[in-house]
Design an enzyme around this catalytic site. Structure first.
Site, mmCIF file in Angstrom:
data_model
loop_
_atom_site.group_PDB
_atom_site.id
_atom_site.type_symbol
_atom_site.label_atom_id
_atom_site.label_comp_id
_atom_site.label_asym_id
_atom_site.label_seq_id
_atom_site.Cartn_x
_atom_site.Cartn_y
_atom_site.Cartn_z
ATOM 1 N N CYS A 11 0.864 -1.187 0.000
ATOM 2 C CA CYS A 11 0.000 0.000 0.000
ATOM 3 C C CYS A 11 0.894 1.228 0.000
ATOM 4 O O CYS A 11 1.790 1.350 0.845
ATOM 5 C CB CYS A 11 -0.914 0.002 1.224
ATOM 6 N N CYS A 348 -9.411 22.009 2.989
ATOM 7 C CA CYS A 348 -8.601 20.789 2.978
ATOM 8 C C CYS A 348 -7.769 20.698 1.704
ATOM 9 O O CYS A 348 -7.129 19.677 1.442
ATOM 10 C CB CYS A 348 -9.480 19.548 3.135
#
Length: 389
Positions: A11, A348
């Site tokens: 990952c 964000c």
């Protein structure tokens, strides 16, 4: 932070994994400064930067969105690889320990319930995702994203076993997503427990989170974010505030002032589920009828709401907390033409924040702060106080 999944190449979602944390934060601050300094308020001598708010490096994610793969007898929780096969990440280090501790019981529940993981390439199977949220007191909300009513019946039938196996469990739902579609969840939510709302303490307030409501994934940083906005709002002491993209009401409720204040607050959010959550939190936090009348929430598109507002309805201060794409040309244009003297903009995505600021030349950045909502990644939260030049 060290991660075996990252080191093995299993990952690579955490793109900054392995970089010293102080360097991560410094890089985020430098990026924010480079993009926002061109919009500094000249009257105050430039942007007043507050120290960055740092996070725990690991175990900070209070919400885990896990793709279910593998087989019914050997399910995986994590992501899918390029071929659409499940990659197991049940020991992911950025997920809160309480959620990690729940994974064995949840994996066992998949087998007991006979929920075949959805096979994306073959387009068959039942269970697509598990979405787990943890409150500060350890209580859990678990949502099974499934394709059919048959799966709902199976989850319901095995709920007593799951409750025994997972004592912190408070809310369990089944979300229906029958289509082969690259989205996280569907529109229909079936609540299977008596309790339908997860109370989440964020700082000194308790928010009420319904299943389809957005909640910040890093609770400690969310608390700092809301406190910063509250401090600026209280300092300016506006008589009226709009919180656009209000979600479950975090900014609105923190900016409402104490009980009995005369400050009128209106939160606008397109998700009816989130608005219901915000109203529940308001009613629990503010018991006086006067407070409930002055702190209101409505389900509406933020841009459409602002564009339709009468000139005399514009508040003294606006708070905006848009998704990553930013405000967009229409809402930024409305603020430029008709917005108040001050705007608190929480973002964000500092790139879309800078793009919106370019479309609002009458506003300049007076103060700013970086809050590291997402350690180990390049993402972060930036909150700014804008004032008309």
């Amino acid at each position: 932070m060290q991660c075996d999944y990252f080191d093995a190449g299993t990952c690579r979602s955490c793109t900054l994994m392995g970089q010293p944390y102080a360097e991560q934060v410094a890089g985020k601050e430098a990026r924010a400064r480079a993009l926002l300094e061109p919009f500094a308020a000249s009257t105050t001598g430039g942007i007043a930067w507050l120290p960055a708010v740092t996070s725990a490096e690991s175990g900070f994610r209070a919400k885990a969105k896990m793709v279910v793969g593998g087989t019914v007898d050997s399910p995986t929780l994590g992501i899918l690889d390029a071929a659409g096969r499940g990659v197991d990440l049940r020991h992911c280090g950025i997920i809160a320990p309480g959620i990690l501790a729940a994974f064995p019981a949840l994996i066992g529940s998949i087998t007991r319930m006979g929920l075949a993981p959805y096979d994306v390439p073959a387009r068959r199977g039942e269970l697509k995702h598990l979405i787990v949220t943890e409150a500060g007191d350890g209580a859990l909300m678990v949502r099974y994203v499934v394709r059919s009513q048959g799966a709902v019946a199976s989850i319901r039938a095995h709920l007593p076993w799951l409750r025994d196996a997972l004592p912190p469990l408070a809310v369990v739902t089944a979300n229906l997503l029958p289509e082969h579609k690259a989205v996280l969840e569907g529109e229909v939510e079936v609540v299977l427990t008596e309790q339908a709302v997860l109370p989440m303490g964020v700082g000194d307030l308790t928010l009420q989170v319904r299943p389809q409501s957005f909640v910040q994934t890093n609770t400690a940083i969310a608390a700092a974010l809301y406190r910063q906005a509250r401090d600026w709002v209280d300092e300016l002491d506006p008589a009226s505030v709009w919180d656009l993209y209000c979600g479950v009401g975090g900014f609105a409720l923190h900016g409402a002032g104490s009980s009995g204040s005369g400050r009128a607050v209106l939160g606008v959010e397109v998700s009816a589920d989130a608005v219901a959550s915000a109203e529940l939190a308001r009613d629990a936090l503010f018991t006086a009828d006067g407070d409930r009348r002055r702190i209101r929430f409505i389900a509406a598109d933020a841009t459409a709401f602002a564009l339709a507002a009468a000139p005399d309805a514009v508040p003294v201060l606006v708070i905006v907390n848009p998704p990553r794409r930013g405000l967009g040309a229409e809402l930024a244009g409305w603020l430029e033409r008709r917005g108040p003297a001050h705007v608190v903009y929480s973002s964000c995505n500092v790139e879309s924040l800078a793009r919106d600021l370019a479309a609002m030349p009458s506003y300049r950045v007076a103060r700013a702060r970086v809050l590291d909502m997402f350690p180990q990644s390049s993402h972060f939260e930036a909150i700014t106080l804008l004032e008309r030049a």
